[in-house]
Design a protein around this motif. Structure first.
Motif, PDB file in Angstrom:
ATOM      1  N   ASN A 108       0.877  -1.169   0.000  1.00 48.77           N
ATOM      2  CA  ASN A 108       0.000   0.000   0.000  1.00 48.77           C
ATOM      3  C   ASN A 108       0.912   1.216   0.000  1.00 48.77           C
ATOM      4  N   GLN A 109       0.379   2.374   0.273  1.00 51.52           N
ATOM      5  CA  GLN A 109       1.215   3.575   0.224  1.00 51.52           C
ATOM      6  C   GLN A 109       2.191   3.661   1.387  1.00 51.52           C
ATOM      7  N   ASP A 110       2.013   2.810   2.385  1.00 51.27           N
ATOM      8  CA  ASP A 110       2.768   2.969   3.619  1.00 51.27           C
ATOM      9  C   ASP A 110       3.860   1.941   3.858  1.00 51.27           C
ATOM     10  N   VAL A 111       3.818   0.824   3.171  1.00 51.59           N
ATOM     11  CA  VAL A 111       4.814  -0.228   3.415  1.00 51.59           C
ATOM     12  C   VAL A 111       5.078  -0.986   2.121  1.00 51.59           C
ATOM     13  N   CYS A 112       6.290  -1.450   1.993  1.00 51.33           N
ATOM     14  CA  CYS A 112       6.604  -2.337   0.878  1.00 51.33           C
ATOM     15  C   CYS A 112       7.512  -3.449   1.385  1.00 51.33           C
ATOM     16  N   ILE A 113       7.517  -4.527   0.627  1.00 48.69           N
ATOM     17  CA  ILE A 113       8.368  -5.670   0.929  1.00 48.69           C
ATOM     18  C   ILE A 113       9.390  -5.766  -0.192  1.00 48.69           C
ATOM     19  N   VAL A 114      10.644  -5.915   0.171  1.00 50.96           N
ATOM     20  CA  VAL A 114      11.716  -6.060  -0.811  1.00 50.96           C
ATOM     21  C   VAL A 114      12.290  -7.460  -0.661  1.00 50.96           C
ATOM     22  N   TYR A 115      12.398  -8.148  -1.801  1.00 52.22           N
ATOM     23  CA  TYR A 115      13.068  -9.447  -1.798  1.00 52.22           C
ATOM     24  C   TYR A 115      14.371  -9.304  -2.562  1.00 52.22           C
ATOM     25  N   ASP A 116      15.475  -9.639  -1.898  1.00 56.42           N
ATOM     26  CA  ASP A 116      16.805  -9.603  -2.495  1.00 56.42           C
ATOM     27  C   ASP A 116      17.182 -11.037  -2.861  1.00 56.42           C
ATOM     28  N   PRO A 117      17.113 -11.407  -4.160  1.00 61.99           N
ATOM     29  CA  PRO A 117      17.399 -12.789  -4.550  1.00 61.99           C
ATOM     30  C   PRO A 117      18.853 -13.200  -4.316  1.00 61.99           C
ATOM     31  N   ARG A 118      19.787 -12.271  -4.410  1.00 61.37           N
ATOM     32  CA  ARG A 118      21.200 -12.621  -4.180  1.00 61.37           C
ATOM     33  C   ARG A 118      21.437 -13.047  -2.741  1.00 61.37           C
ATOM     34  N   GLY A 119      20.880 -12.305  -1.817  1.00 56.70           N
ATOM     35  CA  GLY A 119      21.038 -12.634  -0.403  1.00 56.70           C
ATOM     36  C   GLY A 119      19.946 -13.548   0.123  1.00 56.70           C
ATOM     37  N   ASN A 120      18.924 -13.804  -0.718  1.00 57.87           N
ATOM     38  CA  ASN A 120      17.774 -14.639  -0.352  1.00 57.87           C
ATOM     39  C   ASN A 120      17.163 -14.148   0.960  1.00 57.87           C
ATOM     40  N   GLN A 121      16.966 -12.816   1.034  1.00 59.62           N
ATOM     41  CA  GLN A 121      16.406 -12.162   2.223  1.00 59.62           C
ATOM     42  C   GLN A 121      15.225 -11.291   1.838  1.00 59.62           C
ATOM     43  N   PHE A 122      14.293 -11.158   2.768  1.00 56.14           N
ATOM     44  CA  PHE A 122      13.153 -10.276   2.613  1.00 56.14           C
ATOM     45  C   PHE A 122      13.293  -9.134   3.605  1.00 56.14           C
ATOM     46  N   TYR A 123      12.817  -7.948   3.212  1.00 56.03           N
ATOM     47  CA  TYR A 123      12.879  -6.772   4.061  1.00 56.03           C
ATOM     48  C   TYR A 123      11.536  -6.066   4.055  1.00 56.03           C
ATOM     49  N   ALA A 124      11.109  -5.600   5.217  1.00 59.06           N
ATOM     50  CA  ALA A 124       9.971  -4.691   5.318  1.00 59.06           C
ATOM     51  C   ALA A 124      10.557  -3.287   5.298  1.00 59.06           C
TER      52      ALA A 124
END
Length: 92
Positions: free
Chosen positions: A29-45
């Motif tokens: 939504n306008q307030d949060v996003c999720i990032v997935y880094d395939p190289r590090g195989n990590q997710f970030y809020a």
């Protein structure tokens, strides 16, 4: 594009709705996003401008690693995160 995980709204206006997460930046939504880094195989809020966002009850001030069953709250909406890519499991 291969799916890397999901965010499921467990409370709020669209309870039960899922958001598919792919490599790179995924705006929920306008307030949060999720990032997935395939190289590090990590997710970030990642907090965006707008409402206050909480990760597992703690104020989210900067990008933070998230894992399966972590909960993100933004306004009246609460989401639960589920990772498909994790550990040694990743797309090649």
């Amino acid at each position: 594009f291969y799916i890397a995980g999901w965010l499921v709204e467990t409370e709020g206006r669209e309870k039960g709705k899922d958001f598919q997460i792919y490599a790179g930046k995924n705006r929920i939504n306008q307030d949060v996003c999720i990032v997935y880094d395939p190289r590090g195989n990590q997710f970030y809020a990642v907090p965006e401008t707008g409402k206050t966002v909480y990760l597992n009850g703690e104020l989210l001030m900067k990008p933070a690693v998230i894992r399966t069953e972590d909960r993100i709250a933004c306004g009246e909406e609460i989401y639960e995160f589920v990772a498909f890519c994790r550990g040694k499991k990743r797309w090649k």
